[in-house]
Structures are given as C-alpha cells and as structure tokens.
Write a protein that holds these residues in place. Structure first.
Motif, PDB file in Angstrom:
ATOM      1  N   GLN A 102       0.904  -1.278   0.027  1.00  0.00           N
ATOM      2  CA  GLN A 102       0.109   0.238  -0.091  1.00  0.00           C
ATOM      3  C   GLN A 102       0.757   1.305  -0.004  1.00  0.00           C
ATOM      4  N   MET A 103       1.964   1.299   0.847  1.00  0.00           N
ATOM      5  CA  MET A 103       2.648   2.314   0.962  1.00  0.00           C
ATOM      6  C   MET A 103       3.621   2.731  -0.304  1.00  0.00           C
ATOM      7  N   ALA A 104       3.996   1.637  -0.762  1.00  0.00           N
ATOM      8  CA  ALA A 104       4.736   1.664  -2.063  1.00  0.00           C
ATOM      9  C   ALA A 104       4.082   2.415  -3.209  1.00  0.00           C
ATOM     10  N   THR A 105       2.786   1.702  -3.299  1.00  0.00           N
ATOM     11  CA  THR A 105       1.484   2.267  -4.337  1.00  0.00           C
ATOM     12  C   THR A 105       1.312   3.763  -3.959  1.00  0.00           C
ATOM     13  N   ALA A 106       1.214   4.133  -2.628  1.00  0.00           N
ATOM     14  CA  ALA A 106       1.021   5.584  -2.532  1.00  0.00           C
ATOM     15  C   ALA A 106       1.914   6.516  -2.580  1.00  0.00           C
ATOM     16  N   GLU A 107       3.280   5.938  -2.894  1.00  0.00           N
ATOM     17  CA  GLU A 107       4.300   7.092  -2.769  1.00  0.00           C
ATOM     18  C   GLU A 107       5.235   6.503  -3.961  1.00  0.00           C
ATOM     19  N   PRO A 108       4.713   6.505  -5.251  1.00  0.00           N
ATOM     20  CA  PRO A 108       5.565   5.994  -6.332  1.00  0.00           C
ATOM     21  C   PRO A 108       6.885   7.002  -6.486  1.00  0.00           C
ATOM     22  N   ASP A 109       6.975   7.851  -5.981  1.00  0.00           N
ATOM     23  CA  ASP A 109       8.259   8.747  -6.311  1.00  0.00           C
ATOM     24  C   ASP A 109       9.449   8.045  -5.213  1.00  0.00           C
ATOM     25  N   LYS A 110       9.066   7.265  -4.367  1.00  0.00           N
ATOM     26  CA  LYS A 110      10.090   6.709  -3.364  1.00  0.00           C
ATOM     27  C   LYS A 110      10.229   5.210  -3.926  1.00  0.00           C
ATOM     28  N   ASP A 111      11.587   4.539  -3.662  1.00  0.00           N
ATOM     29  CA  ASP A 111      11.723   3.377  -3.696  1.00  0.00           C
ATOM     30  C   ASP A 111      11.829   2.588  -2.236  1.00  0.00           C
TER      31      ASP A 111
ATOM     32  N   TRP B 226      19.350  12.720  17.529  1.00  0.00           N
ATOM     33  CA  TRP B 226      18.163  12.923  17.023  1.00  0.00           C
ATOM     34  C   TRP B 226      17.107  13.866  17.596  1.00  0.00           C
ATOM     35  N   GLN B 227      16.047  14.020  16.879  1.00  0.00           N
ATOM     36  CA  GLN B 227      15.190  14.963  17.222  1.00  0.00           C
ATOM     37  C   GLN B 227      13.692  14.289  17.298  1.00  0.00           C
ATOM     38  N   ASN B 228      13.073  14.310  18.463  1.00  0.00           N
ATOM     39  CA  ASN B 228      11.914  13.689  18.583  1.00  0.00           C
ATOM     40  C   ASN B 228      10.730  14.738  17.983  1.00  0.00           C
ATOM     41  N   LEU B 229      10.267  14.432  16.946  1.00  0.00           N
ATOM     42  CA  LEU B 229       9.494  15.386  15.945  1.00  0.00           C
ATOM     43  C   LEU B 229       8.062  15.591  16.877  1.00  0.00           C
ATOM     44  N   ALA B 230       7.702  14.851  17.687  1.00  0.00           N
ATOM     45  CA  ALA B 230       6.397  15.107  18.588  1.00  0.00           C
ATOM     46  C   ALA B 230       6.675  15.746  20.082  1.00  0.00           C
ATOM     47  N   GLY B 231       7.862  16.165  20.192  1.00  0.00           N
ATOM     48  CA  GLY B 231       8.627  16.708  21.256  1.00  0.00           C
ATOM     49  C   GLY B 231       9.082  15.866  22.163  1.00  0.00           C
ATOM     50  N   ASP B 232       9.856  16.332  23.053  1.00  0.00           N
ATOM     51  CA  ASP B 232      10.670  15.240  24.069  1.00  0.00           C
ATOM     52  C   ASP B 232       9.693  14.391  24.890  1.00  0.00           C
ATOM     53  N   GLN B 233       9.951  13.318  24.842  1.00  0.00           N
ATOM     54  CA  GLN B 233       9.277  12.103  25.509  1.00  0.00           C
ATOM     55  C   GLN B 233       8.092  12.095  24.811  1.00  0.00           C
ATOM     56  N   ASN B 234       7.443  12.564  24.012  1.00  0.00           N
ATOM     57  CA  ASN B 234       6.031  12.362  23.551  1.00  0.00           C
ATOM     58  C   ASN B 234       6.135  11.475  22.350  1.00  0.00           C
ATOM     59  N   PHE B 235       4.812  10.771  22.369  1.00  0.00           N
ATOM     60  CA  PHE B 235       4.573  10.033  21.085  1.00  0.00           C
ATOM     61  C   PHE B 235       3.962  10.744  20.148  1.00  0.00           C
ATOM     62  N   ALA B 236       3.989  10.274  18.788  1.00  0.00           N
ATOM     63  CA  ALA B 236       3.699  11.038  17.482  1.00  0.00           C
ATOM     64  C   ALA B 236       2.144  10.486  17.225  1.00  0.00           C
ATOM     65  N   ALA B 237       1.329  11.194  16.556  1.00  0.00           N
ATOM     66  CA  ALA B 237       0.235  10.952  15.901  1.00  0.00           C
ATOM     67  C   ALA B 237       0.504  10.004  14.734  1.00  0.00           C
ATOM     68  N   ARG B 238      -0.269   9.080  14.141  1.00  0.00           N
ATOM     69  CA  ARG B 238       0.045   8.260  13.152  1.00  0.00           C
ATOM     70  C   ARG B 238       0.195   8.998  11.848  1.00  0.00           C
ATOM     71  N   PRO B 239       1.568   9.020  11.426  1.00  0.00           N
ATOM     72  CA  PRO B 239       1.601   9.628   9.957  1.00  0.00           C
ATOM     73  C   PRO B 239       0.743   9.236   9.050  1.00  0.00           C
ATOM     74  N   ASP B 240       0.552  10.002   7.917  1.00  0.00           N
ATOM     75  CA  ASP B 240      -0.320   9.571   6.810  1.00  0.00           C
ATOM     76  C   ASP B 240       0.160   8.425   6.052  1.00  0.00           C
ATOM     77  N   TRP B 241       1.621   7.976   6.222  1.00  0.00           N
ATOM     78  CA  TRP B 241       1.964   7.154   5.421  1.00  0.00           C
ATOM     79  C   TRP B 241       1.947   5.902   5.940  1.00  0.00           C
ATOM     80  N   ARG B 242       1.566   5.571   6.969  1.00  0.00           N
ATOM     81  CA  ARG B 242       1.394   4.419   7.785  1.00  0.00           C
ATOM     82  C   ARG B 242      -0.018   3.912   7.734  1.00  0.00           C
ATOM     83  N   PRO B 243      -0.406   2.929   6.750  1.00  0.00           N
ATOM     84  CA  PRO B 243      -1.741   2.569   6.897  1.00  0.00           C
ATOM     85  C   PRO B 243      -2.290   1.927   8.310  1.00  0.00           C
ATOM     86  N   GLU B 244      -3.420   2.397   8.443  1.00  0.00           N
ATOM     87  CA  GLU B 244      -4.011   1.721   9.629  1.00  0.00           C
ATOM     88  C   GLU B 244      -4.521   0.381   9.376  1.00  0.00           C
TER      89      GLU B 244
END
Length: 238
Positions: free
Chosen positions: A80-89, A198-216
C-alpha cells in the motif's frame, strides 16, 4: 534467499558463536500461491545478502528517496505504501518465507515496480548491504515485544540498533516506529532519549500521531474498538 541461516563462526577457532536475534524462525506451511510466487517472482523482486552493498539505482532504474521497512509481516501495508508513494523506492526485510511469498503475490497483483525485498536478518542486511547515509526513512512497525522481562534483550530496539539505523539514514532522515505494547513503547522512548543526534518530532518524551504514510491495519482498527492503544514514535536524524 535465507542467507541469514548461515552460522556465525569465530574467525580464529571456527566455533559457532551464538547471536542474540530479535526473532525466532517459526515458519508456517507455505501456501501453493506463496511457493509459486517465491519460485517465479523472487528473481525479479528479491534481494540477496550475498549480493553485497545494494546498488539501488541499478536495481530500481533510478535514484529516488529510499524507504526501508524492517519486519513487514505479510506485506500488505508495505505494498500500500509503495503504491501511495511512487516517487520513493521501498526495501522490505522479512525473515518468514510465507510473508515474503505473500508480499510477492501482492506486488504482482498491484503492479508495483518500486518495491524489493530481502528474506534475511535485518541487522545483518543493514550492516552488510545498505550504504551509510543512503536512506530517507526507516520503518519498524509492531515488532515482537518480547514481553517477558528475561527476553527483553531480544527486543530489536536497543542502542546498537538505533545507532546502526542512524548511520544508514541521510541527514534529516526519519526513523518511524509503532507498537501496540505500552511497555515496549516506553522502552523505545527510554532508548531514544539516551541517544544523541536525534530529534523527537512530537516533542521530548512524546509519542506522535500516526503519520499519513502508515496505513491503519485491520488489527489496529479492531484493537481501537476494544480500547487497545497504538504508540507511534517519529525521530529525525540531525
């Protein structure tokens, strides 16, 4: 295929050295379709550790951002991810042949051209086949939590693995992890907090929201209905 089954030997004594791995190879029976896919499609979409450092432009016919996923299971979300992002390998690594066979079947059905797979130990592939500073994103979704305390040493997310991934990512590259075990999520946070660069993109010691690229996944949706959590962690290499 299955290069990882070679035994690790001490170069001086020749004795087999026991290696703590993050998986146990409990293969179920291959379906007829999976076996057929392995026989007919592996030469086109399979990658071997024996091939050495991956020549990605030669394999994919272009030099595009590369995403590597460790342990893709049956491979449906990876396709699914490879199909959704054809600009990536995309490069997948999975040790279980039924999962690899299922991925190959899905690749053929979807007509995906930007996805290849190893059937091997991910640590060995990262060390031996992936060039430093060559990946845009590394994905680790729902790894075995090894929930018993005596087995925590088998968890793939440990400082040496994180440092290995960091070497393979380009500056600005992403490490995206997800787990449905809260204890393992906390373990991941502790390990990552102890690293540098490394930088935690959700903020220090925080969990992130599910990014769009990861299918549920179906499993994830069912878990949500039952009140089970999923924790995403998103880190950027500095």
């Amino acid at each position: 295929m299955l290069d990882f089954l070679k035994q690790d030997q001490d170069p001086l004594t020749g004795k087999v050295m026991r290696k703590v791995r993050s998986f146990v190879l409990r293969e179920g029976r291959l379906t007829a379709g999976q076996q057929k896919a392995l026989d007919s499609l592996w030469p086109r979409f399979g990658l071997e550790r024996s091939g050495g450092v991956l020549d990605a432009p030669g394999v994919f016919g272009r030099d595009a951002p590369r995403v590597l996923e460790v342990g893709y299971g049956m491979g449906h979300s990876l396709v699914q991810m490879a199909t959704a992002e054809p600009d990536k390998d995309f490069i997948g690594i999975e040790v279980h042949r039924p999962g690899v066979g299922a991925l190959l079947m899905a690749i053929e059905e979807a007509g995906v051209t930007n996805l290849r797979s190893y059937c091997d130990d991910a640590v060995d592939i990262l060390e031996e086949c992936i060039a430093d500073a060559s990946l845009a994103r590394v994905q680790l979704y729902f790894p075995d939590p090894w929930h018993k305390k005596k087995h925590h040493k088998r968890r793939i997310v440990q400082s040496p693995w994180v440092q290995l991934v960091q070497r393979k990512l380009k500056p600005g590259g992403l490490l995206h992890m997800a787990t449905d075990w809260q204890d393992y999520a906390g373990h991941m946070l502790v390990i990552m907090q102890a690293q540098t660069g490394w930088q935690n993109l959700a903020g220090d010691q925080n969990f992130a929201a599910r990014p769009d690229w990861r299918p549920e996944t179906k499993f994830e949706r069912r878990g949500a209905r039952l009140g089970h959590g999923v924790w995403d962690l998103l880190y950027q290499k500095q």
